[in-house]
Each structure stands twice: as structure tokens, then as C-alpha cells.
Design an enzyme around this catalytic site. Sequence first.
Site, short mmCIF file in Angstrom:
data_model
loop_
_atom_site.label_atom_id
_atom_site.label_comp_id
_atom_site.label_asym_id
_atom_site.label_seq_id
_atom_site.Cartn_x
_atom_site.Cartn_y
_atom_site.Cartn_z
N GLU A 1 -1.05 -14.72 -1.02
CA GLU A 1 -2.51 -14.85 -0.77
C GLU A 1 -3.23 -15.77 -1.75
O GLU A 1 -4.25 -15.43 -2.35
CB GLU A 1 -3.14 -13.45 -0.77
N GLU B 1 4.12 -8.36 7.56
CA GLU B 1 3.37 -7.10 7.35
C GLU B 1 2.66 -6.65 8.64
O GLU B 1 1.53 -6.22 8.63
CB GLU B 1 2.33 -7.28 6.24
O1 G3I Z 1 -3.85 6.83 -5.00
C1 G3I Z 1 -3.75 6.14 -6.26
C2 G3I Z 1 -4.63 6.82 -7.29
O2 G3I Z 1 -4.13 8.13 -7.52
C3 G3I Z 1 -4.56 6.02 -8.58
O3 G3I Z 1 -5.46 6.57 -9.52
C4 G3I Z 1 -4.95 4.58 -8.33
C5 G3I Z 1 -4.75 3.78 -9.60
O4 G3I Z 1 -4.66 2.42 -9.26
O5 G3I Z 1 -4.10 4.01 -7.30
C6 G3I Z 1 -4.22 4.72 -6.07
O6 G3I Z 1 -3.30 4.13 -5.16
C7 G3I Z 1 -3.76 2.89 -4.60
C8 G3I Z 1 -3.51 3.01 -3.12
O7 G3I Z 1 -3.77 1.78 -2.45
C9 G3I Z 1 -4.38 4.08 -2.51
O8 G3I Z 1 -3.89 4.27 -1.23
C10 G3I Z 1 -2.91 1.78 -5.16
O9 G3I Z 1 -3.20 1.58 -6.53
C11 G3I Z 1 -3.15 0.49 -4.39
O10 G3I Z 1 -2.19 -0.49 -4.80
C12 G3I Z 1 -2.92 0.75 -2.91
O11 G3I Z 1 -3.31 -0.38 -2.18
C13 G3I Z 1 -2.22 -1.14 -1.66
C14 G3I Z 1 -2.71 -2.59 -1.63
O12 G3I Z 1 -1.75 -3.41 -0.96
C15 G3I Z 1 -2.89 -3.14 -3.02
O13 G3I Z 1 -1.66 -3.09 -3.69
C16 G3I Z 1 -1.90 -0.63 -0.25
O14 G3I Z 1 -1.32 0.67 -0.31
C17 G3I Z 1 -0.94 -1.60 0.40
O15 G3I Z 1 -0.66 -1.22 1.75
C18 G3I Z 1 -1.55 -3.00 0.40
O16 G3I Z 1 -0.67 -3.88 1.01
C19 G3I Z 1 -1.16 -5.24 1.04
C20 G3I Z 1 -0.01 -6.16 0.69
O17 G3I Z 1 0.53 -5.81 -0.57
C21 G3I Z 1 -0.46 -7.61 0.76
N1 G3I Z 1 -1.03 -7.90 2.09
C22 G3I Z 1 -2.14 -7.02 2.48
C23 G3I Z 1 -1.66 -5.57 2.46
C24 G3I Z 1 -2.76 -4.63 2.92
O18 G3I Z 1 -3.85 -4.68 2.05
#
Ligand code: G3I
Length: 393
Positions: A183, A302
Site C-alpha cells: 500500500e 486478500e
Molecule cells: O484486539 C487487539 C487489542 O486487544 C490490542 O490492544 C490492540 C493493540 O494494537 O490490537 C487489537 O487488535 C487489532 C485488531 O485489528 C482488532 O481486530 C490489531 O492490532 C490490528 O492489527 C488489527 O487490524 C488488522 C489490520 O490489517 C491492521 O494490521 C486486521 O485484523 C487485518 O485484517 C487487516 O488486514 C489488512 C491487510 O493487512 C492489508 N490490506 C488491508 C487489510 C484489511 O484492512
Amino acid sequence: MIPPINRRRFLRLGLGAFASLGTVLGSRSILQKHKLSALDNPSRDFAITEWSPLRELAANKDIIFGASARFDQVMSDKQFAVLLAQECRLLVPEWELKWSAGDHHLRPSPGEFDFAAADAMLSFAQTHHLLFRGHALIWHESLPKWFQKVVNHQNAAKVMKHHIETVMGHYRGRMHSWDVVNEAIEYDPLASQRADGLRQTPWFEFLGPDYIDFAFRIAAKADPDALLVYNDFGLDYNTAMDKAKRRAVLGLLKRLKAKGTPVHALGIQAHLRGDSLDFDPQSLRQFLKEVAALDLKILITEMDVNDSKLPADIQKRDRIVAGVYEDYLSVVLDEPAVIAVITWGLSDRYTYLSEFFPRADHQPVRPLPLDTNLQPKLAWNALARAFQKAQKR
Ligand code: G3I
């Protein structure tokens, strides 16, 4: 009978007429009714002739089908893990190879790497003869808290090189592919201050636009066996924004190829929308052709279909979602350079969309091939039909 794709275009034109009528009459329900009939074709039954696992149907055409998953889903949900191994030929960790995501911190501190979670997922993949792909080495999101305090103009190149060499070195020879840079183009290139549409991320600020070439050159030395991918989203529709994104991504890939950057493939994330009327097969086909002409492979990395704006009726919703999968893949798999289709999650039991794009009616979302009980949905049929129809690579 108007074929589904042309049907959408035909009805979209009609819908345009209703837009003014709807506004004049102030009756959104007319718009909604006609938008829904543009999206849904009740005569599509998505019948399939063969109930083989998706990994086999895809492999019959030398296409890789896979999915993302998280450590806890693979390690703690045995029922899910069985389906993952049965249906997929490739596994990509949703969190565990990012710098920091959820409760997994690959980089707990500037001097530390914690490979435990990703190692366990690789071991699962190897046990079940799944390929393994890494996501994502260089990105502006999911960076650990210490990053902002520690990384600067002086040390950014060293930090990037150390990260890529250490992580890729740890998995050297065992990876199908890596999203080396993720990205790097603005969400909306039309709003970008730069003609090339590059996001001004910390990596860009510290190292300039050549950070992308730099990352790929380090990666190529760190694991010569891995396919090196540039991964991005917003490349799917005929909207002004997606067309600008396609132009910017194509421009980036052309510049990289011209300078001999070792980029091997484009990853198209394909986070699709069930309620979009902007899918135009011809323009997508043309984009894929132009990418392939750069001697690049293409991975759909994805894929999911956001149904948050679709009606609550599950039969209708599943049919529309399946139609989006089938219409998109029937175009994409026509391009021989497309070598993999990877969904972002395999089952509605685990999808980031539940949290990131919940439905206003609080109904569970249904974006993926398997439902929350791990049963195949029409979306599964759509993938199966697309693989069965595809030409062998
Ligand atoms: O639930 C925890 C929380 O307990 C904690 O305190 C906090 C600390 O950072 O994190 C929380 O989890 C977060 C989670 O979303 C909540 O569901 C993660 O950090 C966070 O990384 C996660 O977001 C992810 C996002 O990428 C960013 O990494 C998503 O799960 C994931 O599906 C998403 O995937 C992205 C691809 O990597 C790139 N393309 C887009 C795609 C969708 O956004």
C-alpha cells in the site's frame, strides 16, 4: 436474458434516471429497490458439477487457492484448522508476520524478533502441505509503538535492511511469496500532492521514493527463492478513485521495472463491495493486461466481499456476494498471469469485516466462502465455478 454483468450496466443507466426521479420524489425506497434489482439476479443458482476442495479445483488449472488466518484460529479452533487444510493450498498469516498486530509482536523491541507465532503457523502449513506467504515486510501500518520514537532519517535504511534480512533470512527457502511493500500508493491518488500518488509514509519521509526499490533489492538477496510482490488495494472498480489508483500503481511498477528492481508480481487485494455498481470487466481486463505486459505475475491476495450495505435477507445477500465473486474472478482468471486467488479469511466465523465494517442492522456479515458453521455458501460455489471455468495455466 440480460447476462449479469451487462445487466448491471443496463440497470445502472436506468438507475441514473431514477436518481433524479428518486430525489424529486424524495423516495429513497425507489432507489434502493432498483439498486437491489441491479445487484441481484434471482435466476443465478451457482450450480456446480464437482464438490472437490477449492485447492484441488484451482490446482487442476495450476492456480493456487489460499486464505489468510490468525495464530489462535489455526492453533485453537481444530474444526476450522481442518477446513483450512482441506480447502487451501496456501496460508498467509493475517497478523503474525506484521511488525506488530493484535497480541502478536514480531518486533517487540528495536533489537528483538519474536518468530514463535509465525513459526507455529509455518509448521502447520508444512504439516498439511500448504504453501506459506509473508505479509507484510514494509508498510506504514501495524508498526510497533517504539518505531516512531526510534526510527529516523539517519537510521531508517539500517532498520529496514535489518528487518527484511532477519525476517526473510529466518524463513529463507520456505516461502512461496512475500508482500515486500504494501500500500505505497495513496488511498485516493486524486487527492495526493504528488503526481506519482506515493503515500508520504515514514519510510517515504526518511528514505525518499526509492525506499521501494531499496526494499525489493534487499529482499531479493535475503531469499532468492521467494516471489517478491508489491501489494495494494482499490484497483477493482471503474470509479475515478480506482482508475487513478490503477494509473498510479501501473506507473510505479513501470518505474521499478525500468530501473531493474527485482519485483516479480503485483498483489491485488480485491476487497470487493457487494453494493457496487461500478464493476467494469473491460477496464479491469485492460489493467491486468498492462500489468502482465510488464512481465509480472498477478496474485489476488486478500479477496472478500463486503456485504454491510446489502439487504438483511440472507438468501439475497449470499446470492449477490456470490455474483460478485464469480463476475470478478471470471475476468481475473482470464488473465494467464494471475497465478493465485487468496481470500482474506476462509469463514465468516473469522473476518476482519465484522469489526471494521459491521452492518447497521447488527446482523453478522457474510463475506467469505464458508459460513460461521464452516459450511460452504454460494460464494464457495462461485469460487468453484470460476476455477472450473478457468483455462489451465
Ligand atoms: O484486539 C487487539 C487489542 O486487544 C490490542 O490492544 C490492540 C493493540 O494494537 O490490537 C487489537 O487488535 C487489532 C485488531 O485489528 C482488532 O481486530 C490489531 O492490532 C490490528 O492489527 C488489527 O487490524 C488488522 C489490520 O490489517 C491492521 O494490521 C486486521 O485484523 C487485518 O485484517 C487487516 O488486514 C489488512 C491487510 O493487512 C492489508 N490490506 C488491508 C487489510 C484489511 O484492512
